[in-house]
Design a protein around this motif. Structure first.
Motif, mmCIF file in Angstrom:
data_model
loop_
_atom_site.group_PDB
_atom_site.id
_atom_site.type_symbol
_atom_site.label_atom_id
_atom_site.label_comp_id
_atom_site.label_asym_id
_atom_site.label_seq_id
_atom_site.Cartn_x
_atom_site.Cartn_y
_atom_site.Cartn_z
ATOM 1 N N GLN A 58 0.830 -1.202 0.000
ATOM 2 C CA GLN A 58 0.000 0.000 0.000
ATOM 3 C C GLN A 58 0.866 1.255 0.000
ATOM 4 N N GLY A 59 2.148 1.086 0.275
ATOM 5 C CA GLY A 59 3.069 2.214 0.315
ATOM 6 C C GLY A 59 4.434 1.733 0.753
ATOM 7 N N PHE A 60 5.364 2.685 0.975
ATOM 8 C CA PHE A 60 6.731 2.350 1.351
ATOM 9 C C PHE A 60 7.151 3.197 2.539
ATOM 10 N N GLU A 61 8.070 2.621 3.328
ATOM 11 C CA GLU A 61 8.599 3.321 4.496
ATOM 12 C C GLU A 61 10.111 3.444 4.334
ATOM 13 N N VAL A 62 10.622 4.691 4.463
ATOM 14 C CA VAL A 62 12.060 4.948 4.373
ATOM 15 C C VAL A 62 12.576 5.229 5.777
ATOM 16 N N GLY A 63 13.593 4.454 6.185
ATOM 17 C CA GLY A 63 14.245 4.690 7.466
ATOM 18 C C GLY A 63 15.629 5.265 7.245
ATOM 19 N N TYR A 64 16.021 6.247 8.057
ATOM 20 C CA TYR A 64 17.354 6.848 7.890
ATOM 21 C C TYR A 64 17.914 7.213 9.258
ATOM 22 N N TRP A 65 19.262 7.045 9.359
ATOM 23 C CA TRP A 65 19.943 7.346 10.610
ATOM 24 C C TRP A 65 21.354 7.816 10.315
ATOM 25 N N GLU A 92 18.341 1.088 15.158
ATOM 26 C CA GLU A 92 17.115 1.145 15.960
ATOM 27 C C GLU A 92 16.667 2.587 16.193
ATOM 28 N N ALA A 93 17.604 3.541 16.103
ATOM 29 C CA ALA A 93 17.253 4.946 16.344
ATOM 30 C C ALA A 93 16.804 5.649 15.075
ATOM 31 N N ALA A 94 16.576 4.891 14.012
ATOM 32 C CA ALA A 94 16.272 5.511 12.729
ATOM 33 C C ALA A 94 14.938 6.255 12.772
ATOM 34 N N GLU A 95 14.897 7.391 12.080
ATOM 35 C CA GLU A 95 13.644 8.097 11.849
ATOM 36 C C GLU A 95 12.994 7.523 10.595
ATOM 37 N N LYS A 96 11.641 7.589 10.546
ATOM 38 C CA LYS A 96 10.918 6.918 9.469
ATOM 39 C C LYS A 96 9.960 7.882 8.802
ATOM 40 N N VAL A 97 9.882 7.740 7.453
ATOM 41 C CA VAL A 97 8.950 8.534 6.659
ATOM 42 C C VAL A 97 8.197 7.578 5.742
ATOM 43 N N TYR A 119 24.500 9.740 6.117
ATOM 44 C CA TYR A 119 23.281 9.065 6.524
ATOM 45 C C TYR A 119 23.230 7.681 5.883
ATOM 46 N N HIS A 120 22.631 6.681 6.618
ATOM 47 C CA HIS A 120 22.345 5.346 6.119
ATOM 48 C C HIS A 120 20.837 5.250 5.912
ATOM 49 N N VAL A 160 21.736 1.876 1.976
ATOM 50 C CA VAL A 160 22.557 2.712 1.102
ATOM 51 C C VAL A 160 23.014 3.919 1.902
ATOM 52 N N HIS A 161 23.977 4.675 1.345
ATOM 53 C CA HIS A 161 24.578 5.761 2.108
ATOM 54 C C HIS A 161 24.605 7.029 1.267
ATOM 55 N N ALA A 162 24.486 8.176 1.909
ATOM 56 C CA ALA A 162 24.618 9.470 1.254
ATOM 57 C C ALA A 162 24.963 10.504 2.306
#
Length: 907
Positions: free
Chosen positions: A714-721, A728-733, A753-754, A772-774
């Motif tokens: 139904q959609g996708f979730e992006v986690g980044y830290w 585990e501390a990743a924020e999610k959008v 960021y990962h 992935v990293h940027a």
């Protein structure tokens, strides 16, 4: 409070077991004092008990039986009740003799109340009684020939009898008895309760004519019964030939001026005296008339009664004489002189017109008044129409005509049911119209039921007042019926009865029953048996009610005029329980986890649950099979049921129906629908995940997803830290739908960021992609271009500035932007250049504002201070490497982003 005598007191020596009295001998004092005794030294006070007693009458200390512990020094302490001053007596030593112990002996009453105790009613009486003896005597009290007052209290080990708020009935003989094993002793005394004199009847100031008789009486109560004396002007008054005084009654016959003065009645007994005062005035004056009786004209109509007042003020009473013209008036059947002197004429006629004189005479002089009588024709009145019947909302005019003596003026007054009509407060319904001098009309507009009644027209002249009335009957909708009574209740019916209300002069044609429940929008008309309730009926049955619902009922009556106000609501009743008849609606499937069948429905409203213990029966079976599997859901608010079976493949079709039940039984099922089991959460991770840094705070994330037959996302979730944080501390959008990219904003500059991406649906989340990293760009230069120089040649402005040198943690300078806009506008034009100079051609006439900022990979740097340049002729912009952008904002960072995205145009 004086001081004790300083003389040393002798020791008192007694045998052990013997009684002793230690004398206080108090000093002079005023008012009362309180006694206490100190043992050996202050503040060790003697405690009173059945063996020791301190009399508040004598102040002495009494010890009925001395013990060895009593040996010591005793000091009498007295305290003034007003000033609280205290003084101590010299000590009195108490010693024991050594010639043996005192044997037992009978009580000897050493202190007692007087033989006669007198007390004022309402005060507190305290009577003391204490005896010496061995063994220690016991004190008891009783009222001879009666019972002790219930309010009486015994104090100090029964040595004091206290009677608060003493009353006359507490009087009598009281006995104190002291008793031990060797004998007893008794003392008796009389309690006499007295009362001060109290007035029951006082005197009042009095005025009498000379020769009249005075009678004054004063009454007082008291015990003993008070006697009476009289004073006149402060001097005792004695009986004389004209003066009598008997038991508080003073009579003076044939009073004269010498009797005038201030009198006092004295009521007294042995305990007090009270006074009552009054003034006696003797009137002696020649006749005089008040102003309202002098020189007046009386206007009457034929046949009326006439009274001419003649009440002169005089003392003694004057003799009255009447004259008409110059002749003395003689009394006859029509003409009478009343006892107080006024003249009455019955059935007046024209012959009674004329001038009348009344004269009053006594020994001090005479006076007279003159009055005239004018006899007019009587006034007559006609009020039309005489009886009216109207309907609510109609209007009418009442007409009032007067036939009167032409020499008299007339005034009209209107009344309703005997009360004057207030035309200002009747909401515009009434209007008084003066048609002619001898007639008046009353307009009544838009009549209401409350306007029914007796309307009166009153005509008033100087000679007479006449009135007439007419009856106005108003027909309107019925009034509210009487109390509604619920007589019999079933699960769907209620039998009601009521009493009819006022029909307001139009017979009631039918009744309407209305009901209200917690589920209805106000009052609703209900079906009844019979279907139409005629106006002569007073009961009916409400039908098609819902079981187990609270209802209120009311009745509304209708006649040919209209529908009236409803009755007051009945008491709240609840219909009986029944088997439910309404199945759930909109049975359907919902998303769930793998191997789940999620069945949903709209809950049945409480209005249709029909009883307690309401719940749902969920029945389902795989499509094409016979047997139903049933599950009970006991919550009446439930709206779904989840069936889980590991053997059920995803998207398996099921036949489903949902039924209802309560304590009375099972109800119907909903229609059968086909729904599928859950497809499950996504199973594949997104691929080709890429992260691209766009600026100091933005990273663009993009991905691809493999299509699946099951577990569709139904959609996708992006986690980044951040690089230094745990996953585990990743924020999610989250994204929704089939989007395959997202721009992350609000990131920290110059930071690694990962990032991971995973799909989701209602069943849950799929596996994440590989990280992935940027890294975000460095911050733009914080230094603004400095030392800006500019030269204006007509509409051309040549600019130059020093290059910007970034700090180590800032992005390198890639070029510069020149922004310029006309003052008062928000849109800026932009020139981009690699150099530290530019030429700006100001296109229009006006004042321009120019700024310069550095351009870097991390965005635009800090802008220079603004330059204000006037332009007097338009032109074009020329620059070797410049790009023009028209923006809605002067922000350098937004300008850079748009410049990267929009192809440049050279001017």
């Amino acid at each position: 409070l004086g001081n004790f005598s300083g003389r040393t007191r002798s020791a008192v020596s007694v045998r052990e077991g013997q009684g002793v009295v230690l004398m206080c001998s108090p000093p002079l004092h005023s008012p009362e004092i309180i006694y206490s005794w100190v043992f050996n030294e202050f503040p060790s006070f003697v405690a009173e008990d059945s063996r020791r007693f301190i009399s508040q009458e004598t102040g002495n200390l009494y010890i009925s039986k001395v013990q060895a512990s009593d040996v010591g020094s005793y000091i009498c302490l007295v305290k003034n009740t007003v000033t609280n001053a205290r003084v101590l007596s010299p000590p009195t030593p108490l010693t024991l003799r050594n010639d043996g112990v005192m044997g037992e002996y009978e009580p000897k009453i050493e202190v007692h109340f007087p033989y006669t105790v007198t007390a004022a009613r309402g005060t507190t009486v305290k009577m003391e009684c204490f005896a010496l003896g061995n063994p220690v005597p016991t004190i008891s009290w009783r009222k001879v020939n009666g019972h002790n007052p219930s309010k009486a209290r015994l104090r100090k080990s029964q040595a004091v009898l206290e009677i608060p708020n003493v009353q006359l009935e507490d009087s009598g003989m009281y006995e104190c008895k002291a008793e031990n094993s060797r004998g007893r002793n008794v003392f008796r005394g009389q309690l006499q309760v007295y009362t001060y004199p109290h007035w029951m009847e006082k005197l009042n100031d009095t005025q009498l004519d000379s020769g009249d008789q005075l009678r004054w009486e004063c009454k007082a109560t008291g015990k003993p019964r008070p006697t009476y004396r009289w004073l006149k002007n402060g001097v005792p008054l004695w009986p004389q030939s004209r003066i009598e005084m008997v038991n508080g009654v003073l009579m003076i016959h044939s009073v004269n001026l010498s009797d005038a003065g201030m009198y006092q009645c004295l009521a007294e007994n042995k305990y007090g005296t009270i006074y009552a005062s009054a003034e006696l005035k003797i009137l002696a004056s020649a006749p005089t008339f008040p102003l309202n009786q002098t020189k007046k004209t009386i206007i009457v109509t034929k046949g009326q009664e006439v009274v001419i007042e003649c009440k002169p003020q005089a003392s003694p009473k004057p003799t009255i004489t009447w004259k008409k013209g110059d002749k003395v008036l003689r009394e006859n059947k029509r003409i009478t002189i009343l006892p107080h002197g006024s003249l009455r004429i019955l059935n007046a006629s024209k012959s009674d017109e004329g001038r009348y004189l009344c004269q009053g005479v006594n020994v001090f002089g005479s006076a007279e008044i003159i009055a005239s009588i004018a006899v007019k024709e009587p006034t007559r009145i006609e009020l039309t129409p005489k009886k009216i019947e109207l309907t609510v909302g109609e209007s009418i005019v009442l007409s009032c005509k007067a036939l009167h003596d032409s020499t008299l003026d007339v005034t009209f007054y209107w009344t309703l049911n005997g009360q004057p009509i207030d035309f200002d407060k009747e909401g515009g319904h009434f209007e008084s119209i003066k048609a002619q001098a001898s007639s008046a009309d009353l307009m009544i507009r838009n009549i209401l039921l409350m306007h029914a009644g007796r309307y009166g027209c009153r005509v008033q002249t100087a000679a007479d007042t006449v009135s007439d009335e007419t009856e106005l009957l108003v027909r309107g909708p019925p009034g509210p019926p009487g109390v509604v009574i619920v007589e019999e209740i079933t699960d769907t019916t209620a039998t009601l009865s009521w009493s009819p209300g006022a029909d307001n002069h139009s017979p009631i044609s039918l009744y309407n029953l209305q009901a209200r429940s917690p589920f209805s929008l106000g009052w609703q008309t209900v079906k009844t048996v019979p279907d139409l309730i005629s106006g002569d009926m007073e009961s009916a049955m409400a039908v098609e009610l819902n079981p187990w619902v609270e209802y209120e009922f009311r009745v509304v009556a209708t006649n040919k005029i209209g529908t009236g106000d409803p009755s007051a609501p009945s008491r709240v009743i609840r219909t009986n329980e029944a088997v439910p008849k309404t199945p759930p609606a909109n049975v359907s499937g919902r998303s769930g986890r793998r191997h789940e069948l999620v069945i949903a429905w709209e809950p049945v409203s409480e209005e249709f649950q029909s009883g307690e213990g309401f719940g749902y029966i969920v029945a389902f079976r795989p499509n094409g099979t016979r047997g139903w599997k049933e599950k009970m859901v006991t919550s009446s608010d439930a709206s779904k049921f989840i069936y889980r079976d590991e053997s059920v493949p995803p998207l398996t079709p099921f036949e489903v129906k949902v039924g209802v039940y309560n304590n009375k039984g099972d109800g119907p099922f909903s229609p059968i629908v086909v729904i599928c089991s859950a497809e499950g959460e996504p199973t594949a991770a997104p691929i080709d995940v890429k992260a691209t840094s766009l600026s100091v705070s933005e990273i663009l994330v993009a991905w691809k997803h493999i299509k699946e037959s099951l577990g569709r996302p139904q959609g996708f979730e992006v986690g980044y830290w951040k690089d230094m944080q745990q996953e585990e501390a990743a924020e999610k959008v989250k994204t929704e739908g089939n989007e395959s990219s997202i721009l992350l904003t609000g990131l920290e500059g110059n930071t690694l960021y990962h990032l991971t991406v995973r799909a989701y649906n209602a069943a849950g989340y799929g596996p994440p992609s590989a990280a992935v990293h940027a890294a975000t760009k460095k911050s733009p230069p914080s230094q603004a271009p400095g030392n800006i120089m500019w030269i204006q040649d007509g509409s051309h402005v040549s600019l130059g500035w020093e290059p910007v040198r970034p700090l180590a943690n800032e992005s390198d300078v890639m070029g510069y932007k020149v922004l310029f806009r006309q003052e008062g506008q928000s849109n800026s034009q932009v020139i981009e250049t690699q150099k530290t100079s530019a030429v700006v051609l100001l296109p229009d006439v006006g004042v321009y504002i120019i700024e310069v900022c550095a351009v870097s990979e991390g965005g635009d740097g800090t802008a220079s201070p603004q330059i204000r340049v006037p332009s007097f002729s338009g032109g074009k912009v020329t620059s070797a490497q410049s790009t023009l952008h028209v923006l809605s904002t002067s922000s350098c960072s937004v300008t850079l982003l748009l410049a990267l995205m929009v192809p440049s145009t050279s001017w």
